[in-house]
Enzyme design. Sequence first.
Site, PDB file in Angstrom:
ATOM      1  N   HIS A  84       0.528   2.562  -2.189  1.00  0.00           N
ATOM      2  CA  HIS A  84       1.457   3.692  -2.088  1.00  0.00           C
ATOM      3  C   HIS A  84       1.882   4.262  -3.437  1.00  0.00           C
ATOM      4  O   HIS A  84       3.036   4.656  -3.636  1.00  0.00           O
ATOM      5  CB  HIS A  84       2.686   3.287  -1.285  1.00  0.00           C
ATOM      6  CG  HIS A  84       2.420   2.999   0.159  1.00  0.00           C
ATOM      7  ND1 HIS A  84       1.311   3.472   0.825  1.00  0.00           N
ATOM      8  CD2 HIS A  84       3.123   2.263   1.074  1.00  0.00           C
ATOM      9  CE1 HIS A  84       1.336   3.059   2.086  1.00  0.00           C
ATOM     10  NE2 HIS A  84       2.410   2.320   2.254  1.00  0.00           N
ATOM     11  N   HIS A 138       5.459   8.331   5.548  1.00  0.00           N
ATOM     12  CA  HIS A 138       5.660   6.958   6.007  1.00  0.00           C
ATOM     13  C   HIS A 138       6.898   6.841   6.902  1.00  0.00           C
ATOM     14  O   HIS A 138       7.658   5.880   6.806  1.00  0.00           O
ATOM     15  CB  HIS A 138       5.778   6.021   4.807  1.00  0.00           C
ATOM     16  CG  HIS A 138       5.359   4.613   5.070  1.00  0.00           C
ATOM     17  ND1 HIS A 138       6.129   3.736   5.817  1.00  0.00           N
ATOM     18  CD2 HIS A 138       4.252   3.920   4.705  1.00  0.00           C
ATOM     19  CE1 HIS A 138       5.519   2.567   5.876  1.00  0.00           C
ATOM     20  NE2 HIS A 138       4.372   2.645   5.212  1.00  0.00           N
ATOM     21  N   GLU A 178       0.390   6.965   9.847  1.00  0.00           N
ATOM     22  CA  GLU A 178       0.111   7.452   8.497  1.00  0.00           C
ATOM     23  C   GLU A 178      -1.291   8.067   8.461  1.00  0.00           C
ATOM     24  O   GLU A 178      -2.291   7.349   8.396  1.00  0.00           O
ATOM     25  CB  GLU A 178       0.217   6.312   7.502  1.00  0.00           C
ATOM     26  CG  GLU A 178       1.556   5.580   7.534  1.00  0.00           C
ATOM     27  CD  GLU A 178       1.463   4.210   6.895  1.00  0.00           C
ATOM     28  OE1 GLU A 178       1.152   4.127   5.688  1.00  0.00           O
ATOM     29  OE2 GLU A 178       1.696   3.210   7.609  1.00  0.00           O
TER      30      GLU A 178
END
Length: 375
Positions: free
Chosen positions: A110, A180, A339
């Site tokens: 991420h 997210h 996602e």
Amino acid sequence: MAVIRKENFGKLSDGRAVELYTLRNTKGTEVKVTTYGARLVSWRIMGKAAKFVDVVLGYEDAAAYEKDTTSMGGVVGRHANRIAGGKVVINGQEYQLDLNTGSRQQNHIHGGTKGFHNELWQAEEVYEGVKLTYHSNDGDAGYPGNMDVTVIYSLSNDNELSIQYEAVSDKDTICNLTNHAYFNLDGFESPSILDQKMQIFADKYTWADSESLPDGRILPVEGTPMDLRQPTAIGAHIDDDFDQLQMAHGYDHNWVLRDEPAMVEMKPGMFGYDPHCPIDYLKGGLKKAAYAESDKSGLTLTCYTTLPGIQFYAGNYLNGGLPGKKGVEFQRRSGFCLETQYFPNSLANPHFPQPIIKAGEKYQSQTVFVLWPKD
């Protein structure tokens, strides 16, 4: 047309002010987005018995989001999901990215320590929504190139929440952006998602190891607990004795979406047929990615995207400890994520779609969520 309201959302630990934008359509549906991490804070819709339901897990103010470690509601990047060893090769040159995940903190996830969900964005109102922008410097978290990123959240009168992503860099680099948000169709106060049903429009998934890193194999879902081609209770097989579920402690995997346009089924009484909800998802290359529903709240959530994959994560590692909205502490499997993305660890698997953009080339993608009562 959405009515837009801006208000203060508190301050970060360094004193910078954070804003909260509320988008409200003519049906009374409201979406809240904050400039800290471009995070989706709330999505409130009328449910059964004329009661509003907020289906997004989140916190009361910026200070709580700054303490969050779950990427709650954030726009994550430059690269969503995992990269083995944090090593990427672009044009023959190897770059070492931040290492911030894995059993020995040996992998990248991420966007690393400079992940976009932990940064303060600039915002301005646009038609039916809010445009957020962020500048990422050359070398942030190890990534090459100065990158300018734009994310537009917009809410239509048909309860479509569109998230449009754009980015451009002055060097060849990586771009794989997603949102997210954690959803619970019974409302963020509900303790479990296990009775809610999930459907993923994919015939295959990417096999992943104990570090949740795909090794290049693309396997059929048929005959496995990964087969969610029909609406299936999330809890029905989540703890089955199957290697993928045991290693990830439940669903936390990438599915390979079918490469076909999203056709709306125009049948009486079905979603899309209603004359007050005329939606055409053939434009823009959007395809149907996932569908979820709750018998309890009577709500459905449909996800469309232009991207090749989707990570369905069932909140296996949520563990409370940080009070959220109304003081709720979000426990294990109290929210799910959808996602949309390029596949995890794609740089190590050249046959996967590659999230590399050339210098000066504009990255563009779109994901649309539609929240609607069941017919």
